[in-house]
Design a protein around this motif. Structure first.
Motif, PDB file in Angstrom:
ATOM      1  N   ARG A 188       0.837  -1.194   0.000  1.00 50.95           N
ATOM      2  CA  ARG A 188       0.000   0.000   0.000  1.00 50.95           C
ATOM      3  C   ARG A 188       0.879   1.255   0.000  1.00 50.95           C
ATOM      4  NH1 ARG A 188      -4.996  -1.932   0.830  1.00 50.95           N
ATOM      5  NH2 ARG A 188      -5.163  -3.928   1.900  1.00 50.95           N
ATOM      6  N   SER A 211      -3.615  -0.779  -3.046  1.00 55.65           N
ATOM      7  CA  SER A 211      -5.016  -0.362  -2.965  1.00 55.65           C
ATOM      8  C   SER A 211      -5.485   0.241  -4.284  1.00 55.65           C
ATOM      9  CB  SER A 211      -5.194   0.653  -1.832  1.00 55.65           C
ATOM     10  OG  SER A 211      -4.863   0.082  -0.584  1.00 55.65           O
ATOM     11  N   SER A 265      -6.884   7.710  -5.389  1.00 50.54           N
ATOM     12  CA  SER A 265      -5.902   6.693  -5.003  1.00 50.54           C
ATOM     13  C   SER A 265      -4.635   6.808  -5.845  1.00 50.54           C
ATOM     14  CB  SER A 265      -6.508   5.291  -5.127  1.00 50.54           C
ATOM     15  OG  SER A 265      -6.791   4.977  -6.475  1.00 50.54           O
TER      16      SER A 265
END
Length: 302
Positions: free
Chosen positions: A223, A227, A262
């Motif tokens: 991560r 993600s 993200s």
């Protein structure tokens, strides 16, 4: 078919495909269900044979009318013809050249494109070792391999990808694909540059000047890169499901926003440290901005 110009527009193959599409325009189209269009292209006995299958009715004109109304739409293509593959990629992603590294290899490409609005997500597999070139993309772009690997370059920087690392491209700079392995299958994400920069402006609550200088690679083993990759894979799995939730604008819009956010949090760029810094009152400002947006455009799927 706006990207097909010049010799493509006058080729017999182009006219045959246009005749097939024109013949369907009088069909009734239920745009609530006609979201998934499927084309198959085969080579048989050295001659091209083209067949078309539809989840409902229509053709590329249907795809554009549905997209214009804000609903995501998918198109899938299988082809053994390198010229067909060039045309398809040019229409749904970017005009590009393609060449087989081993000219005796069997080319068996499969494409599935999901046009969401701010994003286009494509499931791409060529089935043979491939190389090629693309001019400036004009978009931000991510190549996330699901299998195999590729080696490429944008401008003066190397961009390589495998199942542990995604490749990230900017809008500017010529692109060279040195090699895509025969088993390479990847999810390609084309990102509207205005959308990504506007999302960063919203997150920072400050203007963003110029293009983002995104790092060329994204580690998807840990991560936050993992993600981000999981979100892209989630959308990729829905392309072949015409009744999936991703085809509903009220679901697609937040998903797009999540992918944009993200990517900004997972990829290195000149605003990354500023983005990670906590800012007082940012939450209240975002709530106020959301309320203003809802009042201004109540018809949008927020």
């Amino acid at each position: 078919l706006g990207v097909l110009r010049g010799s493509h527009a006058t080729s017999p193959r182009f006219h045959r495909r246009c005749d097939l599409l024109t013949a369907t325009r009088s069909c009734d189209i239920d745009t609530s269900t006609a979201r998934h269009v499927r084309w198959k292209h085969r080579l048989r006995h050295g001659k091209q044979s083209t067949t078309m299958k539809r989840a409902a009715s229509g053709g590329r004109d249907m795809m554009r009318s549905v997209t214009a109304h804000g609903e995501p739409v998918a198109v899938s293509v299988e082809t053994s013809d390198l010229d067909e593959a060039r045309e398809v990629c040019g229409e749904h992603l970017y005009p590009r050249s393609m060449r087989l590294i081993d000219r005796s290899a069997r080319f068996a490409a499969r494409f599935a494109f999901l046009h969401m609005g701010r994003l286009t997500v494509a499931d791409v597999k060529y089935g043979a070792e491939l190389a090629g070139e693309t001019e400036e993309l004009g978009s931000y772009h991510v190549n996330l391999p699901l299998a195999g690997a590729f080696a490429a370059r944008q401008g003066g920087r190397a961009i390589n990808g495998n199942t542990s690392r995604a490749g990230v491209y900017g809008p500017v700079g010529d692109n060279v694909l040195h090699r895509s392995s025969a088993d390479c299958r990847l999810l390609a994400v084309k990102i509207d540059p205005v959308a990504l920069e506007a999302q960063l402006t919203t997150l920072l609550d400050a203007p963003v000047r110029g293009s983002l200088r995104l790092a060329g690679n994204l580690d998807v083993r840990r991560r936050p890169g993992r993600s981000c990759a999981e979100l892209i894979r989630l959308i990729g799995t829905e392309i072949s499901n015409p009744t999936g939730l991703v085809y509903h604008p009220i679901v697609a819009a937040p998903l797009e926003e999540c992918v944009l956010t993200s990517l900004l949090l997972a990829t290195g760029h000149q605003y990354r440290d500023l983005l990670a810094r906590p800012t007082p009152h940012r939450a209240r400002q975002h709530v106020a901005r959301a309320i203003d947006a809802i009042h201004a455009e109540p018809q949008r799927p927020y």
